[in-house]
Design a protein around this motif. Sequence first.
Motif, mmCIF file in Angstrom:
data_model
loop_
_atom_site.group_PDB
_atom_site.id
_atom_site.type_symbol
_atom_site.label_atom_id
_atom_site.label_comp_id
_atom_site.label_asym_id
_atom_site.label_seq_id
_atom_site.Cartn_x
_atom_site.Cartn_y
_atom_site.Cartn_z
ATOM 1 N N LYS A 534 -1.848 -89.659 4.004
ATOM 2 C CA LYS A 534 -2.458 -89.619 5.323
ATOM 3 C C LYS A 534 -3.149 -88.286 5.606
ATOM 4 N N ALA A 535 -2.499 -87.188 5.213
ATOM 5 C CA ALA A 535 -3.007 -85.872 5.593
ATOM 6 C C ALA A 535 -4.403 -85.609 5.048
ATOM 7 N N TRP A 536 -4.754 -86.203 3.921
ATOM 8 C CA TRP A 536 -6.039 -85.911 3.283
ATOM 9 C C TRP A 536 -7.215 -86.351 4.139
ATOM 10 N N LYS A 537 -7.010 -87.265 5.069
ATOM 11 C CA LYS A 537 -8.114 -87.807 5.856
ATOM 12 C C LYS A 537 -8.685 -86.795 6.844
ATOM 13 N N LYS A 538 -7.880 -85.811 7.281
ATOM 14 C CA LYS A 538 -8.368 -84.856 8.279
ATOM 15 C C LYS A 538 -9.493 -84.015 7.693
ATOM 16 N N GLY A 539 -10.674 -84.144 8.251
ATOM 17 C CA GLY A 539 -11.817 -83.360 7.816
ATOM 18 C C GLY A 539 -12.428 -83.785 6.509
ATOM 19 N N ALA A 540 -11.930 -84.881 5.920
ATOM 20 C CA ALA A 540 -12.447 -85.308 4.621
ATOM 21 C C ALA A 540 -13.882 -85.819 4.757
ATOM 22 N N PRO A 541 -14.786 -85.412 3.869
ATOM 23 C CA PRO A 541 -16.137 -85.976 3.885
ATOM 24 C C PRO A 541 -16.082 -87.491 3.664
ATOM 25 N N ARG A 542 -17.049 -88.206 4.219
ATOM 26 C CA ARG A 542 -17.054 -89.668 4.092
ATOM 27 C C ARG A 542 -17.171 -90.121 2.640
ATOM 28 N N SER A 543 -17.656 -89.212 1.778
ATOM 29 C CA SER A 543 -17.819 -89.565 0.370
ATOM 30 C C SER A 543 -16.558 -89.331 -0.454
ATOM 31 N N ALA A 544 -15.506 -88.769 0.155
ATOM 32 C CA ALA A 544 -14.284 -88.449 -0.598
ATOM 33 C C ALA A 544 -13.646 -89.713 -1.164
ATOM 34 N N THR A 545 -13.112 -89.598 -2.357
ATOM 35 C CA THR A 545 -12.428 -90.724 -2.984
ATOM 36 C C THR A 545 -11.130 -91.017 -2.240
ATOM 37 N N PRO A 546 -10.926 -92.249 -1.760
ATOM 38 C CA PRO A 546 -9.717 -92.569 -0.984
ATOM 39 C C PRO A 546 -8.442 -92.377 -1.798
ATOM 40 N N PHE A 547 -7.372 -92.112 -1.085
ATOM 41 C CA PHE A 547 -6.053 -91.976 -1.711
ATOM 42 C C PHE A 547 -5.633 -93.343 -2.257
ATOM 43 N N PRO A 548 -5.288 -93.445 -3.541
ATOM 44 C CA PRO A 548 -4.902 -94.741 -4.114
ATOM 45 C C PRO A 548 -3.652 -95.310 -3.436
ATOM 46 N N SER A 549 -3.679 -96.542 -3.093
ATOM 47 C CA SER A 549 -2.553 -97.186 -2.420
ATOM 48 C C SER A 549 -1.292 -97.109 -3.280
ATOM 49 N N GLY A 550 -0.226 -96.600 -2.687
ATOM 50 C CA GLY A 550 1.062 -96.540 -3.375
ATOM 51 C C GLY A 550 1.212 -95.403 -4.364
ATOM 52 N N ALA A 551 0.185 -94.617 -4.596
ATOM 53 C CA ALA A 551 0.257 -93.527 -5.572
ATOM 54 C C ALA A 551 0.974 -92.311 -4.965
ATOM 55 N N PRO A 552 1.741 -91.571 -5.772
ATOM 56 C CA PRO A 552 2.431 -90.385 -5.241
ATOM 57 C C PRO A 552 1.519 -89.170 -5.109
ATOM 58 N N TRP A 553 0.412 -89.180 -5.858
ATOM 59 C CA TRP A 553 -0.496 -88.025 -5.872
ATOM 60 C C TRP A 553 -1.938 -88.511 -5.837
ATOM 61 N N HIS A 554 -2.822 -87.580 -5.503
ATOM 62 C CA HIS A 554 -4.247 -87.899 -5.555
ATOM 63 C C HIS A 554 -5.010 -86.621 -5.896
ATOM 64 N N LEU A 555 -5.925 -86.723 -6.866
ATOM 65 C CA LEU A 555 -6.732 -85.581 -7.290
ATOM 66 C C LEU A 555 -8.161 -85.714 -6.773
ATOM 67 N N MET A 556 -8.731 -84.598 -6.335
ATOM 68 C CA MET A 556 -10.131 -84.530 -5.942
ATOM 69 C C MET A 556 -10.774 -83.345 -6.649
ATOM 70 N N LEU A 557 -12.017 -83.511 -7.082
ATOM 71 C CA LEU A 557 -12.715 -82.470 -7.826
ATOM 72 C C LEU A 557 -14.106 -82.254 -7.242
ATOM 73 N N TYR A 558 -14.488 -80.965 -7.084
ATOM 74 C CA TYR A 558 -15.803 -80.625 -6.550
ATOM 75 C C TYR A 558 -16.377 -79.415 -7.299
ATOM 76 N N ASP A 559 -17.699 -79.385 -7.386
ATOM 77 C CA ASP A 559 -18.432 -78.228 -7.890
ATOM 78 C C ASP A 559 -18.755 -77.357 -6.681
ATOM 79 N N THR A 560 -18.097 -76.222 -6.549
ATOM 80 C CA THR A 560 -18.202 -75.434 -5.323
ATOM 81 C C THR A 560 -19.510 -74.668 -5.196
ATOM 82 N N MET A 561 -20.224 -74.456 -6.287
ATOM 83 C CA MET A 561 -21.497 -73.746 -6.200
ATOM 84 C C MET A 561 -22.637 -74.703 -5.883
ATOM 85 N N ARG A 562 -22.660 -75.849 -6.514
ATOM 86 C CA ARG A 562 -23.722 -76.812 -6.258
ATOM 87 C C ARG A 562 -23.462 -77.660 -5.013
#
Length: 591
Positions: A534-562
């Motif tokens: 639930k917490a990941w939704k606060k401020g998340a860009p609309r393009s963010a990959t949703p948290f997988p249902s039932g998963a204990p973890w979720h990874l997100m990756l971004y290129d911070t310069m581009r």
Amino acid sequence: MKMKLSMKLSLAAVAAIVAVGTSPVSSSTHEDSDRRRRGRRQQRRRLQIDLNQYADPQSKFIKQTEAAVHHQSEGGMPSTSSRPNILYLLLDQWRPDWDGHHPDTRTGPLPLNMPLLNEMGQRGTRFTQAYVPSPFCGPVRSCMAFGMEYDATGVPTNSEWSEKRAPGIFQRTTTYKLLRDEGGYHTMTCGKDDFYEWDIKFPKYAIKKPKRTPVVDLGFADAIRSDGKVRVAKLSDERCKDEPYRTFLNGITVKTDDGTEIGAREAYKGCMMWHLGAKNRCDATSFQEEIYPDDFVRDRAIELLDRKPADKPWFMQVNFPGPHEPIVSTSKMAASVMDRKWPDPIDRPGYLACPQQKRKFQIMNRGKVLPPQIGGRCNYAAELEHLDELMFSIVKHVEEMGELDNTIVIVAGDHGENLGDNGASGKGMPWHASISTPLFIMGPGIGEGQVHEGPVSTLDLGGTWLDYAGVSNLGPGMTTASLRSILAGYMTDTRRPFVSSGYGDWRAVIKEMPTSPEDPTITSYKLICWKSGKAWKKGAPRSATPFPSGAPWHLMLYDTMRDPDDFEPLDQTRPDVIAELLPLLPEGWCR
């Protein structure tokens, strides 16, 4: 070496620059400004700059700059005859792109005027990826004090120092204590420091300490510690006896617009507690700069400087409460920004709009004195521009004391501010606007006009000032490093291989590395590990990959310069980068 700061920054000049910026700024204006700045940098490299165009003719900055440039032209790292003083100007909740060096944003031009920071960018080193070890007030300042990463401090959120959670926390040393006891510095702090309340010499309040509450030595030789904006207004005098800002407000009276005399703290409450249903009206006459919280901290900084000993190098951390919410501008501050167009938050057009620019407000207040203004991105800008002027006045005071030529000046935020992007304000999130902050450093031995684009951690500011102080033995468990090699331009020296940040249900690592096996261009990637669905939704860009249902973890990756706005997730397309960054996360997070 003599300090360099050729300033167009008399207070009159600051006002003039602000006045010039009161009309909307076009993209062509920004392009012209960028070309002028590039031209000035090229001139300085050829050592042909006309320093007089920037400075007050009576200022010592001119001669100091000439000496510094001449010294650097002879080659070698600039040196000082004694260890430098260190002035650390710390803003609260300052987003990374609102620093006067980002004229264009994803949603439009940003007409922010910060003359001191513009000059510091020319006369020192500016960092474009300065990440914080935790984007929350108490935790990040504990990281700074202990020289440790977020998970090592045992301070998960504000006001939570616990022996049970972090055995030995009350016996730890601090970077300030090492600077004082090992380095021989006169260490000072003032303002909203968000440190542990019960310092053995400088407790925040004069009330009786609760039983079984330990005292600590934070490491300061002198201090004037004060509360944040809301606590000063909300908490009782009995609970916070002799807190300096509250005492100051209680000791003076002001007049309202209709001439009624009231206590300054009552006027302050009327503006700062609007969101809590304050009884008093917030008006222009009673709430002015004379009682403004950031002005109070500036005055205490000058008070500390004026009473410090003359025979020691000194360190001072100035903890401004702004631009932390509540965002409140005096009438003068509000008027200074109301004629400029301010960019909308990302994906939320009209959110946090400028209240004094709304048509209904202008109709209702036509012909009246502009009252103080509350909320809105424009008033966040007004606070920042006012802070720029206050910081300049402190730097100017150091110059007038004859000590600026041997003083390193650091300006940073404790963490960022989402400021409405993707519908969220505040901090505590792993998005770029929250997890990073502006960082400027200038002084003796620091390269001019440098822009460092790689990731660094503000955790390493403590290690940096210990390095300049000649303190080589860190306390047990300290992992703070030094940025000195970057500041001196020695980019081949060993540096922190990656930076980390965390708060609550997430942890992140950021590392500089080649873009891909096919593209050797250096960029930096940020890997976020989420524990909560639930917490990941606060401020998340609309393009963010949703948290997988039932998963204990979720990874997100971004290129911070581009992609500094975190709009282009790479977690589904770059498993190679995830594989390299995953082992760098703290033990027990996504691995």
